[in-house]
Design a protein around this motif. Structure first.
Motif, PDB file in Angstrom:
ATOM      1  N   GLU A   1       3.713  22.170   7.630  1.00  0.00           N
ATOM      2  CA  GLU A   1       3.619  20.969   8.447  1.00  0.00           C
ATOM      3  C   GLU A   1       2.425  20.165   8.112  1.00  0.00           C
ATOM      4  OE1 GLU A   1       2.603  20.146  13.042  1.00  0.00           O
ATOM      5  OE2 GLU A   1       3.903  21.998  12.560  1.00  0.00           O
ATOM      6  N   LEU A   2       1.381  20.976   7.794  1.00  0.00           N
ATOM      7  CA  LEU A   2      -0.017  20.138   7.429  1.00  0.00           C
ATOM      8  C   LEU A   2       0.020  19.555   5.958  1.00  0.00           C
ATOM      9  CD1 LEU A   2      -2.392  22.216   9.617  1.00  0.00           C
ATOM     10  CD2 LEU A   2      -1.320  20.180  10.129  1.00  0.00           C
ATOM     11  N   GLU A   3       0.882  20.046   5.184  1.00  0.00           N
ATOM     12  CA  GLU A   3       1.027  19.605   3.884  1.00  0.00           C
ATOM     13  C   GLU A   3      -0.036  20.328   2.866  1.00  0.00           C
ATOM     14  OE1 GLU A   3       1.716  15.404   3.794  1.00  0.00           O
ATOM     15  OE2 GLU A   3       3.684  15.758   4.458  1.00  0.00           O
ATOM     16  N   LEU A   4      -0.376  21.524   3.209  1.00  0.00           N
ATOM     17  CA  LEU A   4      -1.484  22.140   2.543  1.00  0.00           C
ATOM     18  C   LEU A   4      -1.248  22.778   1.373  1.00  0.00           C
ATOM     19  CD1 LEU A   4      -3.329  23.857   5.672  1.00  0.00           C
ATOM     20  CD2 LEU A   4      -3.769  21.699   4.722  1.00  0.00           C
ATOM     21  N   GLU A   5      -2.059  22.724   0.425  1.00  0.00           N
ATOM     22  CA  GLU A   5      -1.981  23.565  -1.042  1.00  0.00           C
ATOM     23  C   GLU A   5      -2.689  24.916  -0.611  1.00  0.00           C
ATOM     24  OE1 GLU A   5      -0.411  24.442  -4.889  1.00  0.00           O
ATOM     25  OE2 GLU A   5      -0.135  22.742  -3.448  1.00  0.00           O
ATOM     26  N   VAL A   6      -2.323  26.028  -0.748  1.00  0.00           N
ATOM     27  CA  VAL A   6      -2.990  27.032  -0.081  1.00  0.00           C
ATOM     28  C   VAL A   6      -3.266  28.204  -1.254  1.00  0.00           C
ATOM     29  CG1 VAL A   6      -3.144  28.911   1.749  1.00  0.00           C
ATOM     30  CG2 VAL A   6      -2.293  26.848   2.192  1.00  0.00           C
ATOM     31  N   LEU A   7      -4.295  28.657  -1.445  1.00  0.00           N
ATOM     32  CA  LEU A   7      -4.377  29.699  -2.798  1.00  0.00           C
ATOM     33  C   LEU A   7      -4.592  30.927  -2.153  1.00  0.00           C
ATOM     34  CD1 LEU A   7      -5.135  26.954  -3.983  1.00  0.00           C
ATOM     35  CD2 LEU A   7      -6.473  28.232  -5.731  1.00  0.00           C
ATOM     36  N   PRO A   8      -4.082  31.996  -2.527  1.00  0.00           N
ATOM     37  CA  PRO A   8      -4.117  33.360  -1.969  1.00  0.00           C
ATOM     38  C   PRO A   8      -5.199  33.994  -2.560  1.00  0.00           C
ATOM     39  CG  PRO A   8      -2.192  33.291  -3.619  1.00  0.00           C
ATOM     40  CD  PRO A   8      -2.793  31.788  -3.658  1.00  0.00           C
TER      41      PRO A   8
ATOM     42  N   THR B   1      -6.882  24.696   0.386  1.00  0.00           N
ATOM     43  CA  THR B   1      -7.756  25.861   1.166  1.00  0.00           C
ATOM     44  C   THR B   1      -7.027  27.000   0.462  1.00  0.00           C
ATOM     45  OG1 THR B   1      -8.429  26.600   3.243  1.00  0.00           O
ATOM     46  CG2 THR B   1      -5.908  25.852   3.168  1.00  0.00           C
ATOM     47  N   ASP B   2      -7.672  28.284   1.217  1.00  0.00           N
ATOM     48  CA  ASP B   2      -7.223  29.528   0.529  1.00  0.00           C
ATOM     49  C   ASP B   2      -6.698  30.297   1.809  1.00  0.00           C
ATOM     50  OD1 ASP B   2      -9.534  31.039   1.877  1.00  0.00           O
ATOM     51  OD2 ASP B   2     -10.688  29.553   0.888  1.00  0.00           O
ATOM     52  N   SER B   3      -6.092  31.316   1.549  1.00  0.00           N
ATOM     53  CA  SER B   3      -5.508  32.080   2.362  1.00  0.00           C
ATOM     54  C   SER B   3      -6.020  32.788   3.863  1.00  0.00           C
ATOM     55  CB  SER B   3      -4.530  33.149   1.614  1.00  0.00           C
ATOM     56  OG  SER B   3      -5.225  34.150   1.162  1.00  0.00           O
TER      57      SER B   3
ATOM     58  N   ASP C   1      -6.123  13.008  -5.638  1.00  0.00           N
ATOM     59  CA  ASP C   1      -7.471  13.655  -5.803  1.00  0.00           C
ATOM     60  C   ASP C   1      -7.370  14.925  -4.872  1.00  0.00           C
ATOM     61  OD1 ASP C   1      -8.742  11.738  -7.188  1.00  0.00           O
ATOM     62  OD2 ASP C   1      -8.999  10.532  -5.520  1.00  0.00           O
ATOM     63  N   ILE C   2      -8.394  15.793  -4.821  1.00  0.00           N
ATOM     64  CA  ILE C   2      -8.336  17.098  -4.037  1.00  0.00           C
ATOM     65  C   ILE C   2      -9.518  17.198  -3.031  1.00  0.00           C
ATOM     66  CG2 ILE C   2      -8.420  19.610  -4.038  1.00  0.00           C
ATOM     67  CD1 ILE C   2      -7.065  19.256  -7.079  1.00  0.00           C
ATOM     68  N   LEU C   3      -9.186  17.422  -1.817  1.00  0.00           N
ATOM     69  CA  LEU C   3     -10.250  17.949  -0.892  1.00  0.00           C
ATOM     70  C   LEU C   3      -9.960  19.434  -0.539  1.00  0.00           C
ATOM     71  CD1 LEU C   3     -12.834  17.571   1.166  1.00  0.00           C
ATOM     72  CD2 LEU C   3     -10.891  17.012   2.594  1.00  0.00           C
ATOM     73  N   CYS C   4     -10.941  20.247  -0.923  1.00  0.00           N
ATOM     74  CA  CYS C   4     -10.657  21.686  -0.992  1.00  0.00           C
ATOM     75  C   CYS C   4     -11.480  22.521   0.027  1.00  0.00           C
ATOM     76  CB  CYS C   4     -11.075  22.416  -2.346  1.00  0.00           C
ATOM     77  SG  CYS C   4     -10.451  24.341  -2.333  1.00  0.00           S
TER      78      CYS C   4
END
Length: 290
Positions: free
Chosen positions: A21-28, A8-10, A85-88
């Motif tokens: 905790e949710l193991e997210l990849e977050v883009l700013p 997701t994004d910031s 894979d990625i779910l964005c």
């Protein structure tokens, strides 16, 4: 079943601890403020939340920018190379070009990695409304749902993520074209506080005007009372523009009036806060419809 990462994004405005905790990849996303460039990091490490709002209260005028295609490529590529894979889930396309950038990067990368999947969702959400949708999707992933199952869940659930908010300073809405200059002037003089929501197309829509701050805070809870679905089951997310006491007041109201058990409170991050100003108060919940 292929493993996958939720990205997701910031503008989700989740705390850094909850995102981890949710193991997210977050883009700013980014902002320019007083001649300096900052990334909107969830932990506030490049510009602290209180520092940001202090500058805004002093008259600073930030300018924001979306995540671009190259930044999505740089974040997505290592995940795909690792065989995942990625779910964005992206900030509303009605408010930012971030979603479009993710789609372009995803398509290009699927050509480079034909055995991998990149699925991108226009959340039609903002701030911790986006955060609530991401949280719900992460819970589905924890249940063992596949990427495609969580994708379908996200597309079905996003229209039920209700966004209600009020602002303390009408001048920031005037800058964004949400209210006229005259309305901002007279509203400020008369202590009128607008109540707005994000509609089913992800746009900010003024809904009503309240006389005074407390009335506007109670109006947020009134709207939740009308449309919330199983409030004792789902968490409520509240974000604020450096007005924690108001956030706690709204949290207590939803607990008292609706039996809510779980409330997450965090700051409205500097990108969203650049457009709302200090003192913004938001309430997000699962409802029948927006």
């Amino acid at each position: 079943m292929s493993d996958y990462v939720i990205m997701t994004d910031s503008c989700c405005d989740l705390s850094a601890e909850l995102a981890a905790e949710l193991e997210l990849e977050v883009l700013p996303l980014r902002l320019e403020l007083e001649g300096k460039s900052y990334r909107n990091l969830l932990d506030g490490s490049e510009i602290g939340f209180q520092e940001f709002y202090s500058k805004v209260r002093s008259g600073a005028m930030p300018v924001t920018s979306a995540v671009n295609v190259g930044e999505f490529d740089a974040a997505m590529r290592p995940i795909l190379e690792a065989g995942k894979d990625i779910l964005c889930l992206c900030f509303s396309s009605a408010l930012s070009t971030t979603y479009q950038s993710a789609v372009i990067a995803g398509r290009e990368l699927e050509e480079a990695f034909p055995e991998r999947k990149v699925r991108v969702v226009d959340s039609l959400c903002a701030s911790m409304g986006q955060g609530l949708l991401v949280w719900l999707c992460a819970q589905e992933k924890k249940k063992g749902r596949t990427l495609e199952e969580v994708l379908d869940f996200a597309e079905g659930a996003k229209g039920n993520i209700c966004h209600w908010f009020t602002v303390d300073d009408l001048n920031h809405l005037k800058r964004g074209g949400r209210v006229s200059a005259a309305a901002a002037l007279f509203g400020t003089m008369l202590s009128v506080k607008p109540v707005l929501h994000v509609d089913s197309q992800g746009r900010l829509i003024p809904m009503e005007k309240c006389r005074g701050r407390k009335a506007s805070l109670l109006a947020l809870v009134d709207h939740m009372e009308k449309t919330a679905v199983e409030p004792e089951r789902y968490p409520v997310f509240i974000s604020h523009g450096d007005c924690r006491e108001d956030a706690e007041f709204v949290a207590e109201e939803v607990r008292r009036r609706l039996g809510v058990r779980e409330v997450y409170i965090h700051y409205v991050g500097p990108v969203i806060g650049s457009h709302t100003g200090a003192g913004v108060m938001t309430l997000f919940f699962v409802g029948r419809e927006r």
